[in-house]
Structure formats: C-alpha cells, structure tokens
Design an enzyme around this catalytic site. Structure first.
Site, mmCIF file in Angstrom:
data_model
loop_
_atom_site.group_PDB
_atom_site.id
_atom_site.type_symbol
_atom_site.label_atom_id
_atom_site.label_comp_id
_atom_site.label_asym_id
_atom_site.label_seq_id
_atom_site.Cartn_x
_atom_site.Cartn_y
_atom_site.Cartn_z
ATOM 1 C CG HIS A 1 -2.113 -0.886 1.082
ATOM 2 N ND1 HIS A 1 -2.052 -2.232 1.381
ATOM 3 C CD2 HIS A 1 -3.389 -0.650 0.672
ATOM 4 C CE1 HIS A 1 -3.237 -2.784 1.158
ATOM 5 N NE2 HIS A 1 -4.061 -1.847 0.724
ATOM 6 C CE LYS B 1 -3.824 -0.494 4.834
ATOM 7 N NZ LYS B 1 -5.115 0.152 5.159
ATOM 8 N N GLY C 1 -6.330 -4.318 6.390
ATOM 9 C CA GLY C 1 -7.559 -5.006 6.758
ATOM 10 C C GLY C 1 -7.942 -6.058 5.736
ATOM 11 C CB THR C 2 -7.714 -6.125 2.034
ATOM 12 O OG1 THR C 2 -8.552 -4.983 1.894
ATOM 13 C CG2 THR C 2 -8.015 -7.118 0.917
#
Length: 278
Positions: free
Chosen positions: A165, A169, A175-176
């Site tokens: 990411h 972040k 979370g994914t």
C-alpha cells in the site's frame, strides 16, 4: 440536500459521506453524483478541516447544495445511509450517532480492535450495517476464490499473504490482508489468531506448516496490491488482486448502499451484498 430538478426524493438512496474532504471521501462523492439512483444527503468531516462550510462537491467544480459539516445532526438529518472510510475512533463516534438516528452504515474503515468490532456488531441489533475491510467487488470475488483454493490445497502447501500500500497507510497488515487470512483460516478449520505469523527476523527455525504468514510493503502511491501464495512441492499457486484506483471501493460501497435498502437491521459484509455467501 442534492436533489434532481424534478422527481420524488424518496426514489433515491440518500447517502451521507464521512471524511468528505479526504481522498476516499472525494471518490465517494463523485461516485454518488454519477449514480442515477443515489443522492448526496450529507458530508461529515473533523472540525479542523478547512473545507467546513464549503460545498461538498466544490472540488468537482459543481454545487451539490450540501455543505461539509462537523455536526452529526446536520450531516445526518436527511441521510438514509452513512458511508464511512475514516479511522476507528471516528467511525465509532459516527456509529453512535447513526444508531441514535436510525441511519444505516457502510463501514470500510480498518484497524478495529476486537472490542471495537463487537461494538459494531452490537449496533447491528438496531440498524443495518455493511462492514468490510475492502469494498471492491473484485477483491471480494478474490476472497471467494481463496476460500475454494484453501479447501483444495489444505495439505502440502504453505500459505503466505503479501500486501502493498501507499506510504500514508497507518495500519499493517492491511484489513484486506487480514480478512483474506480469516477466510483461509476458516476454510481450513483454523483460528487465525493462533496460526498467523506477522514478522520474521533472525534465526526463525523451520517454517511451521500450519501457519499463515503475512508481509506488508509500504511505499509511493500504491493503491492496494494483495497476493496469496500457496507454495507446494514442485509448484506454486498465486492469487493476486491489484487496485489501480479507489473508484472500485466507491462503486462497491454503492452496491452496499443498495443492498441495505432492503435490510432493517443486522451486520453484513460484501459476501452478503454480492450473493457469495454459501
């Protein structure tokens, strides 16, 4: 409140957006404006935001008639659903306000503790909520593929989850990635809390075949890449999803809004929205 030149406002999904001045907030507002069946009904942001009082769609060069507000009552007055991609503490404050007013929620925020997740589940007794760490339709179809792969590759394959990411972040793993781990662990009859490995350094010893490993990369403007590696003897299977734009999250959020129109209360996820629940 943004309404069409003519027509019954009750025929539209009236949607409010939390974090309206952020990157995801802007993407959501643009998606709502472009949707034929949705209307922007409110825009929330923190009191210190320089956009407070400005039109929520000003960044698009259009007037929505909806000012950005830090006042819950104002932002939620006409809303049927609030879409929230903010931070855990902010989302829980919004949850309380929505619960009091009977406003449904789409929650894409990540980084919740177990206690905070329970608080959201409790609110589902009074209002309908869709909560998912990733609202992308493609990501959730990928989750289903991972469930199928995990069951078929239950023995003889080591499982690693690699995510990347952007530099801004604040939580890791994403979370994914955690949700992918939960889906895989459940398919294998394991508890992710017991089998997850989040870091390796030094002399780690031989890999425990029952574990699920996680690796996080942060850099640049990467929207979100996730790869699950099933590494066996003589072959590797990789299932990958790459996001090129946050618009996929916005479009998935609107699908969740449409799903909630038929729900009175309860806690749901994108498997429910997309009909992937078995």
């Amino acid at each position: 409140m943004q309404l069409p030149p003519s027509g019954d406002p009750q025929s539209y999904h009236q949607v409010a957006v939390a974090g309206a001045s952020g990157r995801m907030g802007h993407m959501l507002i643009e998606a709502i404006r472009d949707a034929q069946d949705c209307r922007l009904a409110g825009a929330l942001d923190i009191p210190s935001s320089p956009t407070i009082g400005n039109d929520a769609a000003a960044f698009l060069g259009h007037a929505s008639g909806v000012p950005v507000s830090s006042d819950f009552a104002t932002a939620l007055e006409h809303a049927q659903v609030l879409i929230d991609f903010t931070r855990p503490e902010g989302t829980l404050a919004h949850l309380k306000a929505c619960r009091e007013r009977g406003v449904k929620m789409v929650i894409g925020t990540t980084g919740f503790s177990d206690a905070q997740k329970q608080e959201i589940a409790d609110a589902g007794r009074d209002i309908a909520i869709v909560m998912a760490p990733n609202m992308s339709v493609g990501v959730n179809v990928t989750m289903k593929l991972l469930e199928m792969a995990a069951k078929a590759l239950a023995t003889g394959y080591d499982i690693e989850i690699i995510e990347a990411h952007h530099r801004h972040k604040v939580d890791a793993p994403s979370g994914t990635a955690l949700k992918m781990g939960e889906v895989i662990a459940q398919a294998l009859g394991r508890d992710l809390k017991q089998c997850a490995v989040y870091a390796r350094e030094g002399v780690t010893g031989e890999r425990d075949p029952s574990t699920i490993g996680f690796s996080a990369i942060r850099g640049g403007d990467i929207v979100g890449d996730h790869t699950v590696l099933f590494a066996g003897t003589g072959e590797r299977i990789e299932i990958t999803h790459k996001s090129a734009s946050r618009s996929t999250y916005a479009q998935g959020s609107l699908r969740a809004v449409r799903f909630l129109a038929e729900q009175q209360k309860g806690l749901f996820d994108m498997f429910d929205v997309l009909g992937l629940r078995t």
